[in-house]
Design a protein around this motif. Structure first.
Motif, PDB file in Angstrom:
ATOM      1  N   TRP A  64      38.313 -19.812 -27.024  1.00 38.64           N
ATOM      2  CA  TRP A  64      38.473 -19.421 -28.427  1.00 38.64           C
ATOM      3  C   TRP A  64      39.813 -19.926 -28.954  1.00 38.64           C
ATOM      4  N   LEU A  65      40.877 -19.766 -28.155  1.00 38.88           N
ATOM      5  CA  LEU A  65      42.204 -20.209 -28.586  1.00 38.88           C
ATOM      6  C   LEU A  65      42.293 -21.723 -28.712  1.00 38.88           C
ATOM      7  N   THR A  66      41.754 -22.446 -27.722  1.00 45.04           N
ATOM      8  CA  THR A  66      41.909 -23.900 -27.722  1.00 45.04           C
ATOM      9  C   THR A  66      40.901 -24.602 -28.623  1.00 45.04           C
ATOM     10  N   ASP A  67      39.666 -24.098 -28.673  1.00 45.87           N
ATOM     11  CA  ASP A  67      38.612 -24.779 -29.419  1.00 45.87           C
ATOM     12  C   ASP A  67      38.366 -24.169 -30.795  1.00 45.87           C
ATOM     13  N   ASP A  68      38.005 -22.881 -30.831  1.00 48.07           N
ATOM     14  CA  ASP A  68      37.644 -22.275 -32.109  1.00 48.07           C
ATOM     15  C   ASP A  68      38.818 -22.263 -33.086  1.00 48.07           C
ATOM     16  N   CYS A  69      39.999 -21.894 -32.592  1.00 50.90           N
ATOM     17  CA  CYS A  69      41.162 -21.863 -33.483  1.00 50.90           C
ATOM     18  C   CYS A  69      41.539 -23.262 -33.953  1.00 50.90           C
ATOM     19  N   ALA A  70      41.333 -24.273 -33.120  1.00 46.59           N
ATOM     20  CA  ALA A  70      41.572 -25.654 -33.546  1.00 46.59           C
ATOM     21  C   ALA A  70      40.496 -26.119 -34.518  1.00 46.59           C
ATOM     22  N   ASN A  71      39.252 -25.645 -34.325  1.00 44.34           N
ATOM     23  CA  ASN A  71      38.162 -26.005 -35.230  1.00 44.34           C
ATOM     24  C   ASN A  71      38.359 -25.423 -36.624  1.00 44.34           C
ATOM     25  N   TYR A  72      39.120 -24.337 -36.706  1.00 43.78           N
ATOM     26  CA  TYR A  72      39.294 -23.678 -38.004  1.00 43.78           C
ATOM     27  C   TYR A  72      39.864 -24.652 -39.035  1.00 43.78           C
ATOM     28  N   ALA A  73      40.773 -25.525 -38.611  1.00 48.47           N
ATOM     29  CA  ALA A  73      41.346 -26.502 -39.546  1.00 48.47           C
ATOM     30  C   ALA A  73      40.268 -27.434 -40.084  1.00 48.47           C
ATOM     31  N   GLU A 131      44.788 -14.498 -35.492  1.00 51.99           N
ATOM     32  CA  GLU A 131      44.338 -15.018 -36.785  1.00 51.99           C
ATOM     33  C   GLU A 131      45.416 -14.874 -37.846  1.00 51.99           C
ATOM     34  N   SER A 132      46.133 -13.777 -37.808  1.00 48.54           N
ATOM     35  CA  SER A 132      47.225 -13.577 -38.768  1.00 48.54           C
ATOM     36  C   SER A 132      48.317 -14.614 -38.559  1.00 48.54           C
ATOM     37  N   PHE A 133      48.715 -14.842 -37.300  1.00 47.99           N
ATOM     38  CA  PHE A 133      49.790 -15.791 -37.009  1.00 47.99           C
ATOM     39  C   PHE A 133      49.385 -17.224 -37.333  1.00 47.99           C
ATOM     40  N   LEU A 134      48.099 -17.555 -37.124  1.00 49.44           N
ATOM     41  CA  LEU A 134      47.629 -18.923 -37.320  1.00 49.44           C
ATOM     42  C   LEU A 134      47.073 -19.157 -38.727  1.00 49.44           C
ATOM     43  N   GLU A 135      47.244 -18.173 -39.598  1.00 51.85           N
ATOM     44  CA  GLU A 135      46.820 -18.272 -41.002  1.00 51.85           C
ATOM     45  C   GLU A 135      45.321 -18.547 -41.111  1.00 51.85           C
ATOM     46  N   MET A 136      44.557 -17.849 -40.284  1.00 55.76           N
ATOM     47  CA  MET A 136      43.099 -17.948 -40.320  1.00 55.76           C
ATOM     48  C   MET A 136      42.545 -16.767 -41.122  1.00 55.76           C
ATOM     49  N   ASN A 137      41.772 -17.074 -42.145  1.00 54.55           N
ATOM     50  CA  ASN A 137      41.227 -16.029 -43.011  1.00 54.55           C
ATOM     51  C   ASN A 137      39.754 -16.305 -43.289  1.00 54.55           C
ATOM     52  N   PRO A 138      38.903 -16.174 -42.277  1.00 58.13           N
ATOM     53  CA  PRO A 138      37.492 -16.534 -42.439  1.00 58.13           C
ATOM     54  C   PRO A 138      36.693 -15.461 -43.178  1.00 58.13           C
ATOM     55  N   GLY A 149      34.938 -26.859 -46.029  1.00 60.74           N
ATOM     56  CA  GLY A 149      34.184 -25.839 -46.748  1.00 60.74           C
ATOM     57  C   GLY A 149      34.844 -24.481 -46.633  1.00 60.74           C
ATOM     58  N   VAL A 150      34.028 -23.435 -46.607  1.00 63.40           N
ATOM     59  CA  VAL A 150      34.511 -22.065 -46.468  1.00 63.40           C
ATOM     60  C   VAL A 150      34.364 -21.651 -45.008  1.00 63.40           C
ATOM     61  N   PRO A 151      35.466 -21.393 -44.281  1.00 59.29           N
ATOM     62  CA  PRO A 151      35.344 -20.985 -42.876  1.00 59.29           C
ATOM     63  C   PRO A 151      34.565 -19.669 -42.756  1.00 59.29           C
ATOM     64  N   VAL A 152      33.524 -19.698 -41.950  1.00 62.41           N
ATOM     65  CA  VAL A 152      32.641 -18.535 -41.791  1.00 62.41           C
ATOM     66  C   VAL A 152      32.442 -18.253 -40.315  1.00 62.41           C
ATOM     67  N   THR A 153      32.475 -16.980 -39.960  1.00 66.25           N
ATOM     68  CA  THR A 153      32.170 -16.558 -38.600  1.00 66.25           C
ATOM     69  C   THR A 153      31.450 -15.223 -38.653  1.00 66.25           C
ATOM     70  N   SER A 154      30.991 -14.737 -37.510  1.00 70.13           N
ATOM     71  CA  SER A 154      30.312 -13.448 -37.469  1.00 70.13           C
ATOM     72  C   SER A 154      31.331 -12.324 -37.584  1.00 70.13           C
ATOM     73  N   ASN A 155      30.857 -11.110 -37.863  1.00 70.56           N
ATOM     74  CA  ASN A 155      31.770  -9.976 -37.939  1.00 70.56           C
ATOM     75  C   ASN A 155      31.897  -9.241 -36.607  1.00 70.56           C
ATOM     76  N   ILE A 156      31.485  -9.890 -35.526  1.00 71.12           N
ATOM     77  CA  ILE A 156      31.692  -9.363 -34.184  1.00 71.12           C
ATOM     78  C   ILE A 156      33.052  -9.834 -33.696  1.00 71.12           C
ATOM     79  N   ILE A 157      33.900  -8.917 -33.246  1.00 70.42           N
ATOM     80  CA  ILE A 157      35.254  -9.260 -32.794  1.00 70.42           C
ATOM     81  C   ILE A 157      35.335  -8.996 -31.292  1.00 70.42           C
ATOM     82  N   PRO A 158      35.220 -10.036 -30.458  1.00 69.88           N
ATOM     83  CA  PRO A 158      35.111  -9.830 -29.008  1.00 69.88           C
ATOM     84  C   PRO A 158      36.415  -9.597 -28.273  1.00 69.88           C
ATOM     85  N   TYR A 159      37.582  -9.877 -28.903  1.00 68.55           N
ATOM     86  CA  TYR A 159      38.846  -9.792 -28.175  1.00 68.55           C
ATOM     87  C   TYR A 159      39.839  -8.902 -28.913  1.00 68.55           C
TER      88      TYR A 159
END
Length: 365
Positions: free
Chosen positions: A154-163, A186-193, A169-179
């Motif tokens: 998640w850290l290496t792939d998903d967080c890099a994919n966010y860019a 997400e706050s530190f990396l400025e991710m707001n899906p 488009g509009v970053p979209v993910t599920s509302n399941i939070i596994p970690y």
């Protein structure tokens, strides 16, 4: 682009997976051939490239202790390096008229799983929602099923994919939070899906790199590292030991705390515990470290997010579950990879401190 409408809409699409012949499941991401066949448009975001895998640092006799592996077919070849790695290009695919429900995305007769089954609601698995809460145009799906199962990916792939998602488009993910650490990162990396499990996606953009670590992925990963280092700057220090304890898939190191404490006393290592410390506390300790040490596992990726080029990782490997997954990231980031294979004791293992110290000397520590 990116219009989001709050709209109640009825759809029985989630129930199609119960009909014979209609269930064609796929893991989300790295499904380029399937996505290409369904896409209304596809394009290359970044080209592929080749690299040569470097040799790991390890003592003689270590590989001979291995009795089992995880996600690593040939430890001998992986650790000796010298072979060429082909990194696939990064591509995007636009699919029209897709639906997102309970950790799945549905398109025609296909469904793409965003989460492992144990993270999904069993009730919703049998009774999926029939009411859609939103319509999203140009939804960009950056999550992967592997990333939602393994924190390190998640850290290496998903967080890099966010860019990629934010650019397309509009970053979209599920509302399941596994970690437990996810929202802080997400706050530190400025991710707001946009988080949803009940949406109609007028256009859904997907990405695929077939597990490649091309130059563009390195650039995106490095950008995330720079964001974290700007928040947690630190002077150079000897290293950090990240305690795993019993988190994640069980691999108990009998003398984990003892080794960590001896490294602190003899060499000035810092110690953090992923079962107790916040992301802020972990990153504050990892920032500036010359060497990262710990049992093989996703928890080490906390440290990998801050290590700079030329730093080192020393992985303490269970002999019955040797894995080279972390080396994929260290190779991409020009970080030295080293390991010590433990000694089996019943179902668990322990590490010889003298072997750790000798391996550190190989790293010119």
């Amino acid at each position: 682009m990116g219009l989001i409408e709050k709209k109640v809409r009825f759809s029985p699409i989630g129930y199609t997976r119960y009909l014979r012949g209609l269930k064609k499941p796929h893991s989300m991401f790295r499904e380029g051939k399937i996505l290409e066949s369904l896409a209304s448009k596809s394009w290359e975001i970044a080209p592929g490239n080749t690299t040569v895998s470097p040799k790991a640092y390890f003592l003689d006799g270590q590989l001979e202790r291995i009795t089992g592996t995880a996600y690593t077919d040939d430890p001998y070849t992986a650790m000796h390096g010298g072979f060429t790695v082909e990194h696939a290009p990064t591509r995007a695919y636009r699919l029209k008229d897709a639906w997102m429900m309970n950790g799945f995305i549905y398109k025609g007769l296909h469904n793409f799983r965003l989460h492992p089954s144990f993270q999904l609601s069993k009730k919703m698995n049998y009774f999926p929602p029939a009411i859609i809460e939103a319509e999203i145009n140009d939804a960009a799906i950056y999550s992967t099923s592997e990333g939602n199962q393994y924190f390190g990916l998640w850290l290496t792939d998903d967080c890099a994919n966010y860019a990629l998602a934010a650019a397309e488009g509009v970053p979209v993910t599920s509302n399941i939070i596994p970690y437990s650490h996810m929202l802080e990162y997400e706050s530190f990396l400025e991710m707001n899906p946009i988080r949803t499990n009940a949406a109609y996606l007028k256009n859904a953009i997907f990405f695929d790199d077939n597990w490649g670590n091309n130059q563009n992925k390195h650039t995106r990963f490095a950008a995330n590292r720079n964001k974290l280092l700007s928040l947690f700057p630190a002077a150079s220090h000897p290293g950090v030991f990240i305690l795993r304890r019993n988190s994640g898939i069980s691999r108990v190191m009998l003398n984990e705390i003892e080794i960590a404490e001896q490294l602190r006393e003899k060499y000035g290592f810092k110690i953090v515990d992923v079962t107790k410390n916040s992301v802020s506390e972990i990153l504050s300790a990892c920032s500036g470290a010359k060497i990262l040490i710990g049992i093989e596992g996703s928890h080490l990726f906390h440290g990998l997010m801050t290590l700079e080029s030329g730093a080192s990782v020393l992985v303490l490997q269970p002999p019955n579950r040797f894995s080279a997954v972390i080396k994929n990231t260290t190779d991409m980031e020009n970080i030295n990879y080293s390991f010590v294979v433990g000694i089996q004791k019943e179902e668990n293992f322990y590490i010889d401190l003298e072997e750790v110290e000798r391996t550190l000397s190989l790293l010119r520590f």
